[in-house]
Design a protein around this motif. Structure first.
Motif, PDB file in Angstrom:
ATOM      1  N   LYS A  10       0.829  -1.208   0.000  1.00 27.67           N
ATOM      2  CA  LYS A  10       0.000   0.000   0.000  1.00 27.67           C
ATOM      3  C   LYS A  10       0.864   1.259   0.000  1.00 27.67           C
ATOM      4  CE  LYS A  10      -1.862   1.930   3.499  1.00 27.67           C
ATOM      5  NZ  LYS A  10      -2.541   2.107   4.781  1.00 27.67           N
ATOM      6  N   ASN A  14       0.778   3.847  -3.095  1.00 31.54           N
ATOM      7  CA  ASN A  14       0.333   5.234  -2.912  1.00 31.54           C
ATOM      8  C   ASN A  14       1.433   6.231  -3.272  1.00 31.54           C
ATOM      9  OD1 ASN A  14      -2.072   4.197  -1.994  1.00 31.54           O
ATOM     10  ND2 ASN A  14      -1.991   5.104   0.036  1.00 31.54           N
ATOM     11  N   LEU A  18       0.991   8.937  -6.181  1.00 28.81           N
ATOM     12  CA  LEU A  18       1.038  10.351  -5.789  1.00 28.81           C
ATOM     13  C   LEU A  18       2.195  11.082  -6.465  1.00 28.81           C
ATOM     14  CD1 LEU A  18      -0.168  12.634  -4.171  1.00 28.81           C
ATOM     15  CD2 LEU A  18       1.082  11.830  -2.152  1.00 28.81           C
ATOM     16  N   LEU A  21       1.164  11.756  -9.944  1.00 25.87           N
ATOM     17  CA  LEU A  21       0.141  12.814  -9.966  1.00 25.87           C
ATOM     18  C   LEU A  21       0.756  14.192  -9.737  1.00 25.87           C
ATOM     19  CD1 LEU A  21      -2.654  11.063  -7.888  1.00 25.87           C
ATOM     20  CD2 LEU A  21      -2.862  11.824 -10.270  1.00 25.87           C
ATOM     21  N   LEU A  22       1.641  14.285  -8.764  1.00 28.02           N
ATOM     22  CA  LEU A  22       2.248  15.593  -8.468  1.00 28.02           C
ATOM     23  C   LEU A  22       3.098  16.053  -9.637  1.00 28.02           C
ATOM     24  CD1 LEU A  22       3.208  15.098  -4.696  1.00 28.02           C
ATOM     25  CD2 LEU A  22       1.380  16.558  -5.610  1.00 28.02           C
ATOM     26  N   LEU A  48      -4.120  11.398 -15.134  1.00 24.59           N
ATOM     27  CA  LEU A  48      -4.655  11.083 -13.803  1.00 24.59           C
ATOM     28  C   LEU A  48      -4.957   9.585 -13.721  1.00 24.59           C
ATOM     29  CD1 LEU A  48      -7.229  14.006 -13.143  1.00 24.59           C
ATOM     30  CD2 LEU A  48      -4.850  13.852 -12.375  1.00 24.59           C
ATOM     31  N   VAL A  52      -3.057   6.600 -11.349  1.00 28.05           N
ATOM     32  CA  VAL A  52      -3.736   5.680 -10.436  1.00 28.05           C
ATOM     33  C   VAL A  52      -3.407   4.242 -10.827  1.00 28.05           C
ATOM     34  CG1 VAL A  52      -6.006   4.793  -9.761  1.00 28.05           C
ATOM     35  CG2 VAL A  52      -5.608   7.260  -9.839  1.00 28.05           C
TER      36      VAL A  52
ATOM     37  N   SER B  17     -10.232   6.236  -6.182  1.00 26.16           N
ATOM     38  CA  SER B  17      -9.210   7.275  -6.310  1.00 26.16           C
ATOM     39  C   SER B  17      -9.434   8.120  -7.558  1.00 26.16           C
ATOM     40  CB  SER B  17      -7.808   6.657  -6.367  1.00 26.16           C
ATOM     41  OG  SER B  17      -7.435   6.164  -5.108  1.00 26.16           O
ATOM     42  N   LEU B  21     -10.212  12.057  -7.913  1.00 23.85           N
ATOM     43  CA  LEU B  21      -9.272  12.911  -8.657  1.00 23.85           C
ATOM     44  C   LEU B  21      -9.981  13.696  -9.755  1.00 23.85           C
ATOM     45  CD1 LEU B  21      -6.277  10.423  -9.017  1.00 23.85           C
ATOM     46  CD2 LEU B  21      -6.198  12.641  -7.840  1.00 23.85           C
ATOM     47  N   TYR B  44      -4.919  22.137  -3.806  1.00 20.99           N
ATOM     48  CA  TYR B  44      -5.251  21.078  -4.766  1.00 20.99           C
ATOM     49  C   TYR B  44      -4.368  19.848  -4.524  1.00 20.99           C
ATOM     50  CZ  TYR B  44      -5.613  18.862  -9.383  1.00 20.99           C
ATOM     51  OH  TYR B  44      -5.790  17.971 -10.411  1.00 20.99           O
ATOM     52  N   GLU B  45      -3.093  20.075  -4.221  1.00 19.32           N
ATOM     53  CA  GLU B  45      -2.173  18.951  -3.995  1.00 19.32           C
ATOM     54  C   GLU B  45      -2.596  18.116  -2.771  1.00 19.32           C
ATOM     55  OE1 GLU B  45      -1.143  21.989  -4.860  1.00 19.32           O
ATOM     56  OE2 GLU B  45      -0.042  21.625  -6.728  1.00 19.32           O
ATOM     57  N   LEU B  48      -5.072  15.818  -4.079  1.00 17.76           N
ATOM     58  CA  LEU B  48      -4.469  14.710  -4.845  1.00 17.76           C
ATOM     59  C   LEU B  48      -4.056  13.599  -3.880  1.00 17.76           C
ATOM     60  CD1 LEU B  48      -2.123  16.557  -7.419  1.00 17.76           C
ATOM     61  CD2 LEU B  48      -4.455  15.734  -7.790  1.00 17.76           C
ATOM     62  N   ALA B  49      -3.386  13.988  -2.791  1.00 11.42           N
ATOM     63  CA  ALA B  49      -2.916  12.992  -1.818  1.00 11.42           C
ATOM     64  C   ALA B  49      -4.094  12.280  -1.151  1.00 11.42           C
ATOM     65  CB  ALA B  49      -2.027  13.659  -0.771  1.00 11.42           C
ATOM     66  N   VAL B  52      -5.652   9.663  -3.456  1.00 10.61           N
ATOM     67  CA  VAL B  52      -4.875   8.425  -3.499  1.00 10.61           C
ATOM     68  C   VAL B  52      -5.107   7.638  -2.213  1.00 10.61           C
ATOM     69  CG1 VAL B  52      -2.518   7.496  -3.447  1.00 10.61           C
ATOM     70  CG2 VAL B  52      -3.115   9.303  -5.076  1.00 10.61           C
ATOM     71  N   ALA B  53      -5.069   8.330  -1.073  1.00 10.74           N
ATOM     72  CA  ALA B  53      -5.117   7.664   0.234  1.00 10.74           C
ATOM     73  C   ALA B  53      -6.415   6.894   0.455  1.00 10.74           C
ATOM     74  CB  ALA B  53      -4.918   8.691   1.347  1.00 10.74           C
ATOM     75  N   SER B  56      -7.228   2.738  -1.246  1.00 15.79           N
ATOM     76  CA  SER B  56      -6.968   1.396  -0.697  1.00 15.79           C
ATOM     77  C   SER B  56      -8.024   1.005   0.340  1.00 15.79           C
ATOM     78  CB  SER B  56      -5.556   1.311  -0.110  1.00 15.79           C
ATOM     79  OG  SER B  56      -5.432   2.186   0.991  1.00 15.79           O
ATOM     80  N   GLU B  86      -6.583   7.510   6.987  1.00 17.05           N
ATOM     81  CA  GLU B  86      -5.621   7.480   5.876  1.00 17.05           C
ATOM     82  C   GLU B  86      -5.435   8.868   5.255  1.00 17.05           C
ATOM     83  OE1 GLU B  86      -3.688   4.997   4.177  1.00 17.05           O
ATOM     84  OE2 GLU B  86      -4.018   3.949   6.066  1.00 17.05           O
ATOM     85  N   TRP B  90      -1.853  10.970   4.977  1.00 17.11           N
ATOM     86  CA  TRP B  90      -1.165  11.238   3.708  1.00 17.11           C
ATOM     87  C   TRP B  90      -1.091  12.706   3.318  1.00 17.11           C
ATOM     88  CZ3 TRP B  90       1.637   8.096   0.407  1.00 17.11           C
ATOM     89  CH2 TRP B  90       1.732   6.767   0.807  1.00 17.11           C
TER      90      TRP B  90
END
Lengths: 275, 275
Positions: A10, A14, A18, A21-22, A48, A52, B17, B21, B44-45, B48-49, B52-53, B56, B86, B90
């Protein structure tokens, strides 16, 4: 109950998603895709989805490497091919992340073992990644060729004198002569940054990109600007190999000089640099 | 070898995710965060995190539900709390996805069972989600209260006459009287869209959002514009409950009329609508 290797899976999944994405979101990146710049057939949204999609493959690679006591059979090449297949499964904008998959696969396999050592020392991570790469075999080479052939439009591939991807005989030569990824990437290290990273144990990432990004973030720069300036910093040192293949070395070098100049003006956050 | 429930887990994790997004990236969304609009403490970032978090956790919820023959003990409430934990693990921009977690948890648990039936019928998915929600217990309620308390700044919470989240006695009341999430969400369904969705078996999502989004995508509208117009379409029918709590019902209704007007001008892709 979560097992330890599923925690690793995991974590690396992640991190991989991430990071992708960044990177793709950071803007403005001259000549590159970002949150406000689509390519003709590939939109930001395709990236995007690709970001993922590659996560779970990188997580699995890390988990397999975590439970594997040795450096052989980490499944590096298979990981690259699986990632490319997932990327094409989750979006229809063409190749979004082949380059990322080629870079992230050894890092993810290395991170799985590194996580097991509980080390936080980045030099140890780099050493583990080097060993993972050194242990890769001609089976990995074949998977990587398959991945590249699936993902890359031939016009962007360039032509190699030896073991050209588009030459059907190359796979046989790799099999017969047990050619490892490291031997292949030796041939292209001077004209392709990804090959260069494999061969040097990720020199640019560990010696240029990571320390620069970290210091910018520590200075209080926003995540977006720190990533853009890191991109420019790397570009100012090494010209972009995709631009060089598409538009020639002179053009790529011109862009490198421009990147250096923007950073000298104070980076993307400064009024002058942003122009 | 991948097991079937691990395939379900990956599928639902990636969908969760990617949906988060695409939603946060869609722009311009008036008054809302998007790729060009940060909030003061949340960028925004951070979203994004968070996107993703939460993946899962939603994947695990789906996998548990897939292997569970019954509707009880899908761990719906625990899934919401795990997702919130989570999300805070993150990124450090505060609450990014509590609302999304509350909506995605029943959908993910339902999707796990739906995937097992191999059905592609969206009405069947909705029926399964309803059964998952109906089977949830006071244990789920307690986890959900814990998640909301962790994620939401009290100023955005509002005040409830019964079972108020900030009233320490509420948890005891939930335990002693076996209050289910459905009973709690009945109390707030008229002033909160998430409560409304739980109580109605996701009426807005299945009857308004999904068909509208699908038809816009089928018309060839870009993913970004289709999402923005779907957001406006929902806003034109139901006023935004967060805006209503923060700025009053009159302001929320004004924004709904504006959304309707933009769509009548041709949506976000039209020159008039985009102004």
């Amino acid at each position: 109950m979560r097992t330890l290797h599923s925690e690793t899976s995991k974590l690396v999944a992640n991190c991989a998603s991430l990071a992708a994405l960044l990177e793709v979101s950071a803007y403005p990146k001259p000549g590159n895709i970002h949150r406000l710049n689509d390519f003709p057939d590939t939109s930001y949204e395709h990236f995007l989805a690709g970001s993922v999609a590659l996560g779970s493959v990188m997580g699995e690679l890390a988990a397999r490497s975590y439970v594997n006591e040795n450096y052989v059979n980490t499944g590096l090449g298979k990981g690259v091919l699986d990632a490319v297949n997932e990327i094409f499964e989750w979006q229809h904008g063409g190749n979004t992340h082949l380059g990322v998959a080629l870079l992230f696969a050894p890092i993810s396999a290395g991170a799985g073992k590194w996580h097991r050592t509980k080390s936080k020392n980045i030099t140890e991570l780099r050493n583990i990644i080097k060993k993972v790469i050194e242990a890769s075999t001609s089976d990995d080479s074949i998977y990587i060729y398959e991945a590249i052939e699936k993902a890359m439009p031939s016009k962007n591939l360039g032509k190699a004198e030896k073991l050209d991807i588009q030459d059907k005989k190359s796979i046989n030569n790799i099999k017969n002569e047990n050619v490892t990824p490291l031997q292949i990437f030796q041939l292209c290290k001077d004209r392709d940054q990804i090959c260069h990273e494999w061969v040097t144990g990720f020199e640019t990432i560990f010696e240029t990109g990571y320390p620069y990004l970290k210091s910018r973030l520590n200075d209080g720069t926003s995540v977006n600007s720190a990533i853009v300036d890191t991109y420019l910093h790397i570009l100012s040192i090494n010209h972009d190999s995709l631009i060089a293949r598409k538009n020639g070395v002179a053009e790529a070098e011109k862009i490198s000089r421009k990147a250096k100049w923007i950073l000298e003006l104070g980076g993307i956050d400064s009024e002058e640099g942003n122009k």
